[in-house]
Design an enzyme around this catalytic site. Structure first.
Site, PDB file in Angstrom:
ATOM      1  N   ARG A   1      26.832 -71.115   1.612  1.00 37.92           N
ATOM      2  CA  ARG A   1      25.685 -70.378   1.068  1.00 37.92           C
ATOM      3  C   ARG A   1      26.176 -69.059   0.464  1.00 37.92           C
ATOM      4  O   ARG A   1      27.012 -68.371   1.052  1.00 37.92           O
ATOM      5  CB  ARG A   1      24.683 -70.126   2.188  1.00 37.92           C
ATOM      6  CG  ARG A   1      23.494 -69.310   1.809  1.00 37.92           C
ATOM      7  CD  ARG A   1      22.486 -70.081   0.979  1.00 37.92           C
ATOM      8  NE  ARG A   1      21.429 -69.159   0.556  1.00 37.92           N
ATOM      9  CZ  ARG A   1      20.398 -68.808   1.340  1.00 37.92           C
ATOM     10  NH1 ARG A   1      20.279 -69.330   2.537  1.00 37.92           N
ATOM     11  NH2 ARG A   1      19.500 -67.953   0.898  1.00 37.92           N
TER      12      ARG A   1
ATOM     13  N   LYS B   1      24.983 -66.134   0.157  1.00 36.72           N
ATOM     14  CA  LYS B   1      24.774 -64.884   0.896  1.00 36.72           C
ATOM     15  C   LYS B   1      25.782 -64.696   2.026  1.00 36.72           C
ATOM     16  O   LYS B   1      25.869 -63.607   2.602  1.00 36.72           O
ATOM     17  CB  LYS B   1      23.361 -64.827   1.463  1.00 36.72           C
ATOM     18  CG  LYS B   1      23.113 -65.780   2.625  1.00 36.72           C
ATOM     19  CD  LYS B   1      21.756 -65.516   3.250  1.00 36.72           C
ATOM     20  CE  LYS B   1      21.542 -66.366   4.497  1.00 36.72           C
ATOM     21  NZ  LYS B   1      20.277 -66.036   5.174  1.00 36.72           N
TER      22      LYS B   1
ATOM     23  N   ASP C   1      49.809 -78.865  15.634  1.00 36.46           N
ATOM     24  CA  ASP C   1      50.946 -78.019  16.033  1.00 36.46           C
ATOM     25  C   ASP C   1      52.011 -78.761  16.824  1.00 36.46           C
ATOM     26  O   ASP C   1      52.870 -78.121  17.446  1.00 36.46           O
ATOM     27  CB  ASP C   1      50.452 -76.820  16.847  1.00 36.46           C
ATOM     28  CG  ASP C   1      50.122 -75.626  15.972  1.00 36.46           C
ATOM     29  OD1 ASP C   1      50.407 -75.689  14.766  1.00 36.46           O
ATOM     30  OD2 ASP C   1      49.555 -74.641  16.475  1.00 36.46           O
TER      31      ASP C   1
ATOM     32  N   HIS D   1      59.508 -77.646   6.720  1.00 36.62           N
ATOM     33  CA  HIS D   1      58.087 -77.754   6.992  1.00 36.62           C
ATOM     34  C   HIS D   1      57.897 -78.195   8.438  1.00 36.62           C
ATOM     35  O   HIS D   1      58.709 -78.927   9.002  1.00 36.62           O
ATOM     36  CB  HIS D   1      57.432 -78.766   6.056  1.00 36.62           C
ATOM     37  CG  HIS D   1      57.610 -78.451   4.600  1.00 36.62           C
ATOM     38  ND1 HIS D   1      56.869 -77.479   3.960  1.00 36.62           N
ATOM     39  CD2 HIS D   1      58.453 -78.960   3.667  1.00 36.62           C
ATOM     40  CE1 HIS D   1      57.246 -77.415   2.689  1.00 36.62           C
ATOM     41  NE2 HIS D   1      58.209 -78.292   2.486  1.00 36.62           N
TER      42      HIS D   1
END
Length: 584
Positions: A350, A352, A209, A234
């Site tokens: 993962r 899940k 930043d 930008h």
């Protein structure tokens, strides 16, 4: 090996000959004879100090006959000094070891300072350790300016507890970047993640930043396009990082002392200015090879938006807003694995844990809706942009070679940009007005700033219901403004400039796209293969069908109740036709 033959020099302090180490201890007498005897007893087994280090622990020394903890600490102090480069053990011929030579032939400076970490107590992450290099960067004017840039811009005028700045957010990103990189290093020792890799990732997180302008997103996203819409803007963080190194020789020296090369600095800048994947098979970076592509996903992840930068600002902003954060970044790190997918090493999750990821992006949407895009703070942002535009040519900052830069020109001059913070509103007020020939734009800008400080924002008189982004395609704010103007009660004089229309988008972070579908996952029974998980496979319930929406807001610059009601009725009638909204 002959007694007086020096071992092969690798530039590593652990390759010191054990005999030379013992000679140094006996000559200086900084440790007791018992400690020296324990080390001497190992001389028949090994020739180098690195083979003895595992037994030079507190437990082993006390078992070997050392009488007190303080005797152990004297030895530990010497070992620390050797590691940090404060102490060098001369060889038998009296010459120190040759400095390590890099592949390009340049001599690497040996570190001359101990590894002393600074500890910061943070309300979000607790006690955070900061590497000495990062501390040097923090203690520069280019970084300290972040103390004076609000993390959430004008939202602070709505949420008075949200007074945090880009400064502490940057420290938090640095901390999480190092934590995530070390987690991957420990869980994937075969990847070859080095301490230098981790330090570079931390520096990139810290400096992400550096290029923020006044009131965070307002300067870059709204002010600069209002001055010149033909250009793309930008965040110039990489450019500011280069300027920081140019202006602070002690930072460059510290980087060299800790072994940070020019290639490492390039790696840092590439992370700061990361580009989105193009689909090309050519590797776009030079700071790290393709087999370390996953390192570019830690700080600024253009692949799917899941990165430590987002984790910190969501946790920090939620804390200060008083909004619950349902995402657990600690759990994400524990389940993250680096797997080769589509020919690239990517961070995979993962399967899940998809629900946890939806929680993260839904939190982003919640912050958008309830805080970042709040109708009152958005009205204040409009006022700030107007004030900056009107004051652009009248308020100057001194840049490189004493050039005086306008507010917009500061974007190209990092010397002037270093001075540009949220304090710009006070600078507008303090800019003298020529009594004989007052500049109307400057006078108007000062009036707007005074109104901001009296907290009299533009009034949001009407807001449409949330709409599907497909309805936004042909909408223009100027066209809606004209249509509302035509629907006004003409008996109540209202100038067109008193009506402001804003199209406000709220999303999951990647516009209309589902960011979770960009994430690669692995299964418990097959942890070495990552793949794509379709939204339909993630859950039958709980997964949204749309990931972006927008609203149309109509503001009145005049707070007169009669005028506001006139504009509200006109906007409501127009929206009934435009969106077929029912009257309420």
């Amino acid at each position: 090996m002959a007694e007086d033959q020096a071992p092969e020099d690798t530039g590593n302090w652990t390759d010191i000959r054990l005999k030379h180490f013992v000679d140094h201890l006996e000559a200086t007498q900084v440790v007791t004879g018992t400690v020296i005897k324990i080390i001497k007893d190992q001389k028949e087994k090994t020739d180098q100090i690195k083979h003895v280090l595992p037994m030079l622990t507190m437990d082993e020394l006390l078992k070997g006959g050392v009488q007190s903890n303080s005797e152990c600490y004297q030895l530990f102090k010497i070992l620390d000094q050797l590691e940090s480069g404060e102490l060098e053990i001369p060889a038998k011929n009296g010459k120190n070891k040759a400095p390590k030579i890099e592949e390009d032939g340049k001599q690497t400076k040996k570190r001359k300072r101990p590894m002393v970490f600074k500890i910061f107590n943070d309300p979000i992450h607790g006690n955070m350790q900061l590497h000495p290099v990062c501390q040097k960067i923090v203690d520069t004017p280019q970084f300290q300016r972040l103390r004076f840039i609000k993390q959430i811009g004008m939202v602070y005028f709505v949420f008075p507890g949200a007074a945090h700045n880009r400064f502490e957010h940057s420290l938090g990103v640095c901390h999480l970047a190092g934590q995530f990189a070390r987690t991957l290093q420990q869980s994937h020792p075969y990847l070859g993640i080095t301490d230098t890799d981790i330090l570079c990732v931390e520096i990139a997180g810290l400096c992400q930043d550096l290029g923020r302008g006044p009131f965070s997103r307002i300067y870059m996203k709204h002010f600069l396009p209002a001055v010149d819409a033909s250009k793309k803007y930008h965040k110039p963080s990489a450019k500011m990082f280069e300027h920081l190194l140019e202006e602070n020789e002690d930072v460059r020296t510290c980087l060299q002392d800790y072994g940070i090369s020019d290639v490492d600095l390039l790696f840092v800048k590439e992370q700061i200015s990361a580009t989105a994947p193009t689909g090309s098979t050519a590797w776009p970076y030079r700071g790290r090879p393709a087999h370390k592509s996953y390192l570019y996903e830690i700080v600024n992840n253009k692949r799917n938006g899941i990165d430590v930068y987002k984790w910190d600002y969501m946790a920090r902003d939620c804390h200060h807003f008083g909004i619950k954060n349902n995402f657990d970044h600690e759990r994400y790190m524990k389940f993250a694995r680096v797997i080769e997918v589509d020919g690239e090493m990517q961070i995979c999750m993962r399967d899940k844990e998809i629900g946890n990821m939806y929680n993260m992006f839904y939190t982003h949407y919640t912050l958008d809706k309830r805080a970042y895009k709040h109708k009152v703070s958005s009205g204040m942002e409009i006022m700030v942009v107007q004030a900056l535009v009107k004051a652009n040519e009248h308020v100057k900052y001194q840049g490189k070679d004493n050039k005086m830069c306008s507010l917009a020109e500061c974007y190209e001059d990092m010397t002037a940009y270093t001075l540009l913070t949220d304090n710009v509103l006070f600078k507008i007020l303090d800019t003298p007005v020529d009594a004989n020939n007052p500049a109307k734009d400057l006078v108007d800008a000062q009036d707007i700033v005074r109104r901001i400080f009296k907290r009299k924002p533009y009034t949001c008189v009407h807001e449409s219901l949330p709409k599907d982004p497909k309805h936004r395609k042909n909408l223009k704010e100027s066209d809606i403004q004209e249509a509302i103007q035509k629907n006004l009660d003409q008996s109540i004089h209202t100038d067109k400039s008193e009506i402001i229309v804003k199209l406000v988008t709220m999303d999951f972070g990647m516009k209309e796209e589902n960011p979770v579908e960009r994430l690669k996952v692995y299964a418990k029974h097959n942890p070495y293969n990552g793949g794509h998980l379709k939204m339909s496979d993630a859950s039958v319930i709980g997964v949204p069908q749309n990931f972006s929406e927008f609203v149309v807001r109509v503001y009145s610059t005049d707070r007169d109740e009669v005028k506001c009601e006139n504009i509200r009725i006109a906007a409501k009638k127009y929206f009934e036709v435009l969106f077929k909204e029912k009257s309420t």
